[in-house]
Design a protein around this motif. Structure first.
Motif, mmCIF file in Angstrom:
data_model
loop_
_atom_site.group_PDB
_atom_site.id
_atom_site.type_symbol
_atom_site.label_atom_id
_atom_site.label_comp_id
_atom_site.label_asym_id
_atom_site.label_seq_id
_atom_site.Cartn_x
_atom_site.Cartn_y
_atom_site.Cartn_z
ATOM 1 N N VAL A 1 -9.960 90.745 -15.941
ATOM 2 C CA VAL A 1 -8.793 91.609 -15.797
ATOM 3 C C VAL A 1 -9.162 93.003 -16.271
ATOM 4 O O VAL A 1 -9.585 93.168 -17.422
ATOM 5 N N PRO A 2 -9.041 94.027 -15.410
ATOM 6 C CA PRO A 2 -9.336 95.386 -15.853
ATOM 7 C C PRO A 2 -8.328 95.838 -16.895
ATOM 8 O O PRO A 2 -7.163 95.431 -16.864
ATOM 9 N N GLY A 3 -8.780 96.665 -17.813
ATOM 10 C CA GLY A 3 -7.901 97.153 -18.865
ATOM 11 C C GLY A 3 -6.914 98.175 -18.342
ATOM 12 O O GLY A 3 -7.175 98.901 -17.391
ATOM 13 N N ALA A 4 -5.764 98.223 -18.974
ATOM 14 C CA ALA A 4 -4.745 99.203 -18.620
ATOM 15 C C ALA A 4 -4.869 100.379 -19.571
ATOM 16 O O ALA A 4 -4.865 100.214 -20.788
ATOM 17 N N ALA B 1 5.074 95.593 -15.642
ATOM 18 C CA ALA B 1 4.827 96.995 -15.337
ATOM 19 C C ALA B 1 3.349 97.344 -15.401
ATOM 20 O O ALA B 1 2.866 98.148 -14.624
ATOM 21 N N SER B 2 2.617 96.769 -16.337
ATOM 22 C CA SER B 2 1.228 97.191 -16.521
ATOM 23 C C SER B 2 0.248 96.047 -16.336
ATOM 24 O O SER B 2 -0.758 95.979 -17.012
ATOM 25 N N ALA B 3 0.534 95.121 -15.465
ATOM 26 C CA ALA B 3 -0.382 94.013 -15.218
ATOM 27 C C ALA B 3 -1.273 94.354 -14.035
ATOM 28 O O ALA B 3 -0.861 94.235 -12.889
ATOM 29 N N PRO B 4 -2.497 94.816 -14.314
ATOM 30 C CA PRO B 4 -3.389 95.143 -13.206
ATOM 31 C C PRO B 4 -3.883 93.878 -12.502
ATOM 32 O O PRO B 4 -3.943 92.815 -13.104
ATOM 33 N N ALA B 5 -4.214 94.030 -11.251
ATOM 34 C CA ALA B 5 -4.740 92.902 -10.487
ATOM 35 C C ALA B 5 -6.126 92.544 -11.012
ATOM 36 O O ALA B 5 -6.923 93.422 -11.341
ATOM 37 N N PRO B 6 -6.438 91.250 -11.116
ATOM 38 C CA PRO B 6 -7.749 90.851 -11.626
ATOM 39 C C PRO B 6 -8.876 91.305 -10.701
ATOM 40 O O PRO B 6 -8.744 91.266 -9.480
ATOM 41 N N ALA B 7 -9.994 91.717 -11.299
ATOM 42 C CA ALA B 7 -11.175 92.082 -10.524
ATOM 43 C C ALA B 7 -11.863 90.821 -9.996
ATOM 44 O O ALA B 7 -12.572 90.868 -8.995
ATOM 45 N N HIS C 1 -10.911 86.397 -19.064
ATOM 46 C CA HIS C 1 -9.941 85.363 -19.435
ATOM 47 C C HIS C 1 -10.452 84.030 -18.912
ATOM 48 O O HIS C 1 -10.718 83.882 -17.729
ATOM 49 N N VAL C 2 -10.580 83.063 -19.810
ATOM 50 C CA VAL C 2 -10.976 81.705 -19.448
ATOM 51 C C VAL C 2 -9.927 80.780 -20.055
ATOM 52 O O VAL C 2 -9.919 80.558 -21.262
#
Length: 178
Positions: free
Chosen positions: A85-88, A18-24, A96-97
């Motif tokens: 990854v942008p914050g929700a 539900a709250s997984a934003p697309a990576p920048a 993230h690495v």
């Protein structure tokens, strides 16, 4: 009570968080293509040699048994992903690495380490407390200096094919030093 799933409002599931934003920024650190060719050729030659020593009805067996090994090994080497990854909501963005993650607000500065300076950065200049994710087949790296007094890690060194794009996704503009 959860909302009814409708065409515009699908129910969240394990496959659609539900709250997984697309990576920048997202990059998978694949091994070079010629490694795949070389790995499959070496295993093909090995299987042919085994086949010549034991011909017969099971002549195909060495190929079936040996060919998955280089595919598995090279896919395993290519598993690392670098993402911003942008914050929700109120959560800060994160770098993230692999499995490690770092809030972007903990970054003091970034710098591009060109391929010509990589051996020095990983050799005599390396702090033993640094977090390093090095892939030998990728020349440039991004140096991410941390500003967190509670963290004993002074900086992160991360292999990336596009260090300027990664720095921009983190909110930093770096110039090319030549």
């Amino acid at each position: 009570m959860p909302a009814k799933p409708q065409p515009g409002n699908p129910r969240p599931s394990a496959t659609t968080p539900a709250s997984a934003p697309a990576p920048a920024y997202s990059e998978r650190l694949w091994v070079p293509i010629w490694w795949w060719v070389a790995g499959l050729a070496i295993v093909g030659l090995l299987a042919a040699e085994v086949n010549m020593g034991a011909p017969g009805i099971v002549a195909w067996l060495p190929y079936v048994l040996l060919l998955p090994f280089p595919a598995w090994g090279l896919a395993w080497l290519s598993r690392m992903r670098v993402e911003v990854v942008p914050g929700a909501g109120d959560a800060p963005a994160e770098l993230h690495v692999g499995r490690a993650h770092l809030p972007v607000e903990a970054i003091a500065r970034v710098a591009v380490v060109p391929g010509s300076a990589k051996s020095a950065a990983l050799g005599r200049q390396l702090d033993p407390a640094a977090f390093v994710q090095n892939r030998t087949w990728i020349k440039p790296m991004l140096l991410v200096v941390l500003d967190d007094p509670d963290d004993p890690t002074p900086y992160w060194l991360v292999s990336t094919r596009r260090p300027h794009d990664l720095a921009a996704a983190l909110g930093w503009k770096v110039s090319t030093a030549r």
